[in-house]
Design a protein around this motif. Structure first.
Motif, PDB file in Angstrom:
ATOM      1  N   VAL A 186      36.998  66.466  24.028  1.00 19.05           N
ATOM      2  CA  VAL A 186      37.500  65.422  23.128  1.00 19.05           C
ATOM      3  C   VAL A 186      37.499  64.065  23.846  1.00 19.05           C
ATOM      4  CG1 VAL A 186      39.486  64.718  21.699  1.00 19.05           C
ATOM      5  CG2 VAL A 186      38.837  67.132  21.831  1.00 19.05           C
ATOM      6  N   SER A 187      37.480  64.082  25.175  1.00 24.70           N
ATOM      7  CA  SER A 187      37.438  62.824  25.942  1.00 24.70           C
ATOM      8  C   SER A 187      36.198  61.995  25.607  1.00 24.70           C
ATOM      9  CB  SER A 187      37.484  63.097  27.447  1.00 24.70           C
ATOM     10  OG  SER A 187      36.308  63.766  27.882  1.00 24.70           O
ATOM     11  N   ALA A 188      35.144  62.640  25.107  1.00 29.74           N
ATOM     12  CA  ALA A 188      33.924  61.915  24.716  1.00 29.74           C
ATOM     13  C   ALA A 188      34.190  60.936  23.586  1.00 29.74           C
ATOM     14  CB  ALA A 188      32.838  62.898  24.300  1.00 29.74           C
ATOM     15  N   LEU A 189      35.248  61.181  22.820  1.00 28.14           N
ATOM     16  CA  LEU A 189      35.516  60.373  21.619  1.00 28.14           C
ATOM     17  C   LEU A 189      36.387  59.153  21.910  1.00 28.14           C
ATOM     18  CD1 LEU A 189      36.337  63.339  19.187  1.00 28.14           C
ATOM     19  CD2 LEU A 189      34.100  62.354  19.740  1.00 28.14           C
ATOM     20  N   LEU A 190      36.944  59.075  23.115  1.00 29.92           N
ATOM     21  CA  LEU A 190      37.929  58.033  23.431  1.00 29.92           C
ATOM     22  C   LEU A 190      37.432  56.617  23.173  1.00 29.92           C
ATOM     23  CD1 LEU A 190      39.426  59.529  26.706  1.00 29.92           C
ATOM     24  CD2 LEU A 190      40.743  58.922  24.654  1.00 29.92           C
TER      25      LEU A 190
ATOM     26  N   PHE B  18      43.117  68.914  24.783  1.00 27.51           N
ATOM     27  CA  PHE B  18      43.928  69.573  25.818  1.00 27.51           C
ATOM     28  C   PHE B  18      45.208  68.779  26.051  1.00 27.51           C
ATOM     29  CE2 PHE B  18      44.281  71.656  30.143  1.00 27.51           C
ATOM     30  CZ  PHE B  18      44.224  72.958  29.675  1.00 27.51           C
ATOM     31  N   SER B  19      46.339  69.480  25.998  1.00 26.58           N
ATOM     32  CA  SER B  19      47.638  68.795  26.016  1.00 26.58           C
ATOM     33  C   SER B  19      48.134  68.555  27.443  1.00 26.58           C
ATOM     34  CB  SER B  19      48.672  69.632  25.258  1.00 26.58           C
ATOM     35  OG  SER B  19      48.948  70.828  25.981  1.00 26.58           O
ATOM     36  N   ASN B  20      49.075  67.619  27.568  1.00 25.05           N
ATOM     37  CA  ASN B  20      49.712  67.365  28.866  1.00 25.05           C
ATOM     38  C   ASN B  20      50.337  68.630  29.433  1.00 25.05           C
ATOM     39  OD1 ASN B  20      49.023  64.723  28.434  1.00 25.05           O
ATOM     40  ND2 ASN B  20      51.105  63.976  28.133  1.00 25.05           N
ATOM     41  N   MET B  21      51.009  69.391  28.567  1.00 24.70           N
ATOM     42  CA  MET B  21      51.677  70.622  29.014  1.00 24.70           C
ATOM     43  C   MET B  21      50.642  71.625  29.554  1.00 24.70           C
ATOM     44  SD  MET B  21      54.257  72.428  29.610  1.00 24.70           S
ATOM     45  CE  MET B  21      55.632  71.545  28.848  1.00 24.70           C
ATOM     46  N   GLU B  22      49.535  71.764  28.848  1.00 21.89           N
ATOM     47  CA  GLU B  22      48.499  72.696  29.316  1.00 21.89           C
ATOM     48  C   GLU B  22      47.934  72.245  30.667  1.00 21.89           C
ATOM     49  OE1 GLU B  22      46.816  74.526  25.115  1.00 21.89           O
ATOM     50  OE2 GLU B  22      46.331  72.447  25.627  1.00 21.89           O
ATOM     51  N   GLU B  23      47.743  70.932  30.805  1.00 19.61           N
ATOM     52  CA  GLU B  23      47.215  70.400  32.068  1.00 19.61           C
ATOM     53  C   GLU B  23      48.176  70.709  33.225  1.00 19.61           C
ATOM     54  OE1 GLU B  23      44.125  69.773  33.215  1.00 19.61           O
ATOM     55  OE2 GLU B  23      43.857  68.195  31.725  1.00 19.61           O
TER      56      GLU B  23
ATOM     57  N   PHE C 287      42.834  61.038  34.165  1.00 17.20           N
ATOM     58  CA  PHE C 287      43.855  60.614  33.183  1.00 17.20           C
ATOM     59  C   PHE C 287      44.292  61.857  32.425  1.00 17.20           C
ATOM     60  CE2 PHE C 287      39.630  60.205  31.371  1.00 17.20           C
ATOM     61  CZ  PHE C 287      39.733  60.881  30.168  1.00 17.20           C
ATOM     62  N   LEU C 288      45.410  61.747  31.726  1.00 17.61           N
ATOM     63  CA  LEU C 288      45.857  62.841  30.856  1.00 17.61           C
ATOM     64  C   LEU C 288      45.319  62.568  29.458  1.00 17.61           C
ATOM     65  CD1 LEU C 288      49.525  63.337  32.109  1.00 17.61           C
ATOM     66  CD2 LEU C 288      47.569  64.853  32.498  1.00 17.61           C
ATOM     67  N   LEU C 289      44.565  63.512  28.941  1.00 12.49           N
ATOM     68  CA  LEU C 289      43.854  63.308  27.677  1.00 12.49           C
ATOM     69  C   LEU C 289      44.811  63.005  26.524  1.00 12.49           C
ATOM     70  CD1 LEU C 289      41.212  63.271  26.108  1.00 12.49           C
ATOM     71  CD2 LEU C 289      41.352  65.766  25.927  1.00 12.49           C
ATOM     72  N   GLU C 290      45.870  63.795  26.422  1.00 14.48           N
ATOM     73  CA  GLU C 290      46.826  63.574  25.322  1.00 14.48           C
ATOM     74  C   GLU C 290      47.366  62.146  25.343  1.00 14.48           C
ATOM     75  OE1 GLU C 290      51.343  64.910  24.075  1.00 14.48           O
ATOM     76  OE2 GLU C 290      50.089  66.425  25.061  1.00 14.48           O
ATOM     77  N   ASP C 291      47.733  61.668  26.536  1.00 10.45           N
ATOM     78  CA  ASP C 291      48.289  60.310  26.648  1.00 10.45           C
ATOM     79  C   ASP C 291      47.291  59.255  26.187  1.00 10.45           C
ATOM     80  OD1 ASP C 291      50.604  61.350  27.644  1.00 10.45           O
ATOM     81  OD2 ASP C 291      50.288  60.695  29.721  1.00 10.45           O
ATOM     82  N   LEU C 292      46.044  59.408  26.618  1.00  6.06           N
ATOM     83  CA  LEU C 292      45.046  58.379  26.293  1.00  6.06           C
ATOM     84  C   LEU C 292      44.678  58.407  24.814  1.00  6.06           C
ATOM     85  CD1 LEU C 292      44.118  56.238  28.163  1.00  6.06           C
ATOM     86  CD2 LEU C 292      42.009  57.488  28.600  1.00  6.06           C
TER      87      LEU C 292
END
Length: 230
Positions: free
Chosen positions: A138-142, A161-166, A177-182
């Protein structure tokens, strides 16, 4: 007769963590489980990556108990496409109606800031195609901007992918970076399953996203449903 669609499955080339000794790369089931759904429709597909050539596979994802991994990893055609992926710069977006970004931690380094990936995604989306992604893919979509200058993910319902999973996989200190945050910073309407690592997808018209590896099959199924049953 069903229309003939073609899918582009995009994988990472990145293998190194800043400090961990083991290698990252594609999380294999995120390609095989998605493709297993497409194969049921005999959908033609190609595999691409930012640099082209062999797609590295995260060694932790080659699970011998996963029958779908076994099936496609040993399928000569699928394996050949993985080992000689098309360079993103050589992709003609007009050939595809579906673009799907696989995950694996490697994507966090070589997906978000790739201008060719962003252009292809915009062109497929604006011609009425489907954009799909799972987990770190999903980071490709940022940073995908549409022709009107807006961000593709602005005000879109999605997951990843969530912060908790990371934190639970103990790689929150390794990733850039944390994907959920961004995703939240970019004004996406982010949601996730209540329990980490369970299948979870979000659909916002022609954007389908999955939270984690177990979501890849559901993403594939939903993409086909949207393409064929609407």
């Amino acid at each position: 007769m069903d229309p003939i669609y073609r899918a582009l499955i995009v994988c990472t080339n990145h293998t190194d963590y800043p400090t961990k000794p083991h290698k990252t790369g594609l999380w294999l089931s995120e390609a095989t489980h998605f493709y297993d759904e497409l194969a049921g429709r005999n959908l033609p597909y190609d595999i691409a990556s930012p640099n082209g050539g062999p797609v590295p596979i995260d060694e932790k994802s080659i699970d011998r108990r996963d029958a779908i991994n076994e099936k496609w990893y040993h399928d000569p055609t699928f394996r050949a496409k993985l080992e000689s992926s098309i360079r993103i710069d050589d992709v003609n977006p007009a050939s595809y109606q579906i673009i799907y970004f696989t995950g694996g931690h490697g994507t966090m380094w070589d997906f978000p800031n790739n201008p060719a990936l962003q252009t292809i995604t915009r062109q497929i989306y604006e011609k009425g195609g489907m954009v799909a992604a799972v987990c770190h893919g999903v980071s490709a979509l940022l940073n995908v901007t549409l022709s009107d200058g807006s961000l593709l993910i602005d005000s879109k319902q999605l997951t990843g992918f969530s912060n908790m999973e990371e934190k639970l996989v103990r790689l929150d200190e390794e990733v850039p970076f944390l994907l959920e945050d961004l995703l939240r910073q970019k004004k996406a309407i982010y949601s996730k399953s209540l329990i980490p690592f369970l299948p979870y997808i979000e659909v916002d018209e022609r954007l389908v996203t999955g939270q984690n590896p177990l979501s890849a099959r559901k993403v594939g199924r939903k993409v086909l449903e949207e393409m064929y049953e609407k």
